[in-house]
Scaffold this active site. Structure first.
Site, short mmCIF file in Angstrom:
data_model
loop_
_atom_site.label_atom_id
_atom_site.label_comp_id
_atom_site.label_asym_id
_atom_site.label_seq_id
_atom_site.Cartn_x
_atom_site.Cartn_y
_atom_site.Cartn_z
N ASP A 273 27.86 16.49 11.84
CA ASP A 273 28.78 15.36 11.64
C ASP A 273 28.71 14.26 12.71
O ASP A 273 29.41 13.26 12.58
CB ASP A 273 30.21 15.90 11.54
N CYS B 141 40.65 18.49 -7.68
CA CYS B 141 39.42 18.86 -8.38
C CYS B 141 39.57 20.20 -9.10
O CYS B 141 39.92 21.21 -8.47
CB CYS B 141 38.25 18.91 -7.41
#
Length: 381
Positions: free
Chosen positions: A137, A251
């Site tokens: 990241d 989701c």
């Protein structure tokens, strides 16, 4: 392909599981021209906002072999942080701040990178002349397209990775290696006609499916953006004070995610699971560092957290927050003072009209004065 090579790839996956990863797969060391073109269009449209580091090394981000010419394979790892409770649970508690699930436990950078380094050392020990580089990241690496290329899942319409096994709750890490490994096979898009993630976004951050405008995204606004939050987006912030899980949490594939697979380092800390806005508003620098020690939140600093808490307070309608909000009209930081002006005007227009002029009599910061004029206009004072 030789059986010894297949055995090595299987052994890598087994060792990854032992180290706490929930999934492991192999991607080719090239993302292809389409990925680079999409990135360039996104940057050209300014959708990255203040994240100038996204464009500074875009060529390395778009193609692994530009970042490191010797890479031949990319081992993609996923570590689960699946929540045990509903991320929407605090939506109806406006006196509490909502912190993104990924930030409620230990800092994922440290946990994932420690495990990646251990796996990389194990790989190097398996054969001569193997080179590796690990990324979590903080480097110009497009983890989500690489994860899809490896078959860990697919990039959903919210642009995040979706796994059939782990839903939307995977931290991603990458090991670039000189090893020639067999790719696992790309993930296939299974979003179908579903638009749940698009529909739930409180700030309409998706101009189209599979496209995110970070400038409207609550996660960007509350974490990456350093200045005042645009006035037209403040109501949509609700009581989010650090990040947002709405498009992830809604989701349907999350029904297959099991918090039993979550790495224990990401168990939520009690003080971060449902912090009171009053406590967040009262934080000074030393208290902020103490409360958020060991958390990824610490990187953003006290100013952004208090700014976010002020926006949430202004949205709360809770009169008990009026006094702590008013106290921040005299804060040393202009961004905090400006957010306090707006929040007080939302909570108690009469008190704002009575007190703000005196509090801001010596104000020199143009941003704070602009907030004051904006708040005064509807009151006609």
């Amino acid at each position: 392909m030789a059986s010894g090579k297949r055995n090595l790839e299987a052994a890598i996956a087994t060792e990854a599981t032992r180290l706490g990863f929930a999934d492991c797969a192999i991607a080719p060391a090239s993302l292809g021209p389409q990925t680079a073109a999409r990135l360039q269009r996104w940057l050209a449209d300014g959708c990255h906002g203040d994240m100038l580091w996204m464009e500074a090394r875009a060529d390395q981000r778009a193609e692994p072999q530009v970042l490191w010419s010797e890479v031949r394979s990319v081992i993609m790892l996923g570590m689960s942080y699946a929540p045990a409770r509903d991320p929407f649970a605090l939506a109806d508690h406006p006196d509490r701040g909502r912190i993104s699930v990924y930030s409620q436990g230990g800092d994922y950078h440290k946990t994932v990178k420690t495990a990646l380094k251990a796996l990389a050392r194990w790989i190097v020990d398996q054969a001569d002349d193997i080179q590796v580089k690990v990324f979590v990241d903080t480097a110009p690496v497009m983890e989500k397209p690489l994860a899809m290329a490896a078959g860990l899942g697919w990039q959903g319409k919210h642009t995040n990775l979706v796994s059939r096994t782990h839903g939307s709750w995977l931290f991603l890490g990458a090991i670039y290696t000189t090893l020639e490994l067999e790719p696992s096979g790309a993930g296939q898009d299974r979003c179908g006609s579903c638009t749940a993630c698009q529909d739930v976004c409180p700030t309409n951050a998706f101009p189209a499916p599979y496209r995110l405008d970070a400038r409207r995204c609550i996660s960007y606004l509350t974490i990456e953006h350093a200045g005042p939050i645009p006035a037209e987006l403040r109501r949509g912030i609700g009581n989010h004070v650090y990040g947002c899980d709405d498009c992830l949490a809604v989701c349907p594939w999350n029904k297959f995610a099991d918090s039993a697979h979550r790495n224990q380092a990401f168990l939520p800390r009690a003080e971060l699971a449902a912090p009171s806005l009053a406590d967040l508003l009262a934080l000074d620098d030393a208290q902020f560092r103490s409360v958020f020690a060991g958390s990824p939140i610490k990187r953003s600093g006290r100013v952004r957290m208090v700014r976010n808490a002020l926006i949430a307070a202004g949205n709360s309608g809770d009169p008990a927050l009026t006094a702590p909000v008013a106290a921040l009209l005299d804060d040393a930081e202009p961004v905090v003072r400006g957010a306090a002006v707006w929040a007080l005007a939302q909570l108690d227009p009469a008190r704002f009209a009575a007190e703000s002029a005196a509090s801001l009599a010596g104000e020199e910061d143009a941003g704070v004065l602009a907030e004051w004029q904006l708040a005064r206009a509807p009151l006609r004072v």
